[in-house]
Design an enzyme around this catalytic site. Structure first.
Site, mmCIF file in Angstrom:
data_model
loop_
_atom_site.group_PDB
_atom_site.id
_atom_site.type_symbol
_atom_site.label_atom_id
_atom_site.label_comp_id
_atom_site.label_asym_id
_atom_site.label_seq_id
_atom_site.Cartn_x
_atom_site.Cartn_y
_atom_site.Cartn_z
ATOM 1 N N CYS A 1 45.925 40.402 34.838
ATOM 2 C CA CYS A 1 46.420 39.032 35.021
ATOM 3 C C CYS A 1 47.268 38.608 33.833
ATOM 4 C CB CYS A 1 45.257 38.063 35.189
ATOM 5 S SG CYS A 1 44.208 38.381 36.616
ATOM 6 N N CYS B 1 40.921 38.901 32.643
ATOM 7 C CA CYS B 1 41.556 39.981 33.407
ATOM 8 C C CYS B 1 42.829 40.458 32.700
ATOM 9 C CB CYS B 1 41.874 39.472 34.812
ATOM 10 S SG CYS B 1 42.950 40.522 35.784
#
Length: 155
Positions: free
Chosen positions: A72, A69
């Site tokens: 993230c 991600c």
């Protein structure tokens, strides 16, 4: 009056009873002798997350993330900075949702990154996406203050 707090060791999982007047950031685990705080988020699995939420006395800010991600990854440094600002009053943990899909499903996480704030064993706030990356500490403190105000109004 709070006499002591239970603080979970991020290294061995031991439960430490820390006197309320003792600065928690200077305390070492009674079992493994490592510091209870490092000013960094700790990586946890589902069992460790449950232990911090259910048996520890500190509010827990959990970030659910995945290595693939990009949001993230971008948010990681802001989350680490938040740990530096919020510890030892709050425990910051990171749970890899790819490694713990059952826990992510149980927490009803549909988007990552997601941050969930727990206090007294229950979820009190959540935010998904990287939108609060620069203001994680302010967001967590404000949500916790809201909960404390609501609790005092009920008392």
């Amino acid at each position: 009056m709070l006499v002591s707090r239970q603080i979970i060791c991020p290294h061995c999982g031991g439960i430490n009873r820390v006197p309320a007047e003792q600065p928690a950031d200077a305390v070492r685990c009674g079992r493994c002798r490592t510091p209870l705080f490092s000013a960094k988020p700790i990586d946890v699995d589902a069992a460790a997350l449950n232990k911090h939420i259910q048996q520890g006395d500190l509010p827990v800010l959990a970030q659910l993330w995945a290595p693939w991600c990009s949001s993230c990854v971008v948010m990681a440094s802001a989350y680490e900075a938040a740990a530096y600002e919020l510890e030892p009053d709050m425990r910051l943990v990171k749970l890899n949702s790819d490694a713990e899909p059952e826990m992510a499903a149980r927490l009803r996480v549909q988007t990552i990154p997601t941050m969930i704030l727990f206090s007294d064993g229950v979820e009190v706030a959540r935010v998904s996406g990287g939108g609060v990356a620069g203001g994680i500490s302010a967001w967590a403190r404000a949500r916790l203050a809201d909960v404390q105000i609501r609790s005092s109004m009920r008392a």
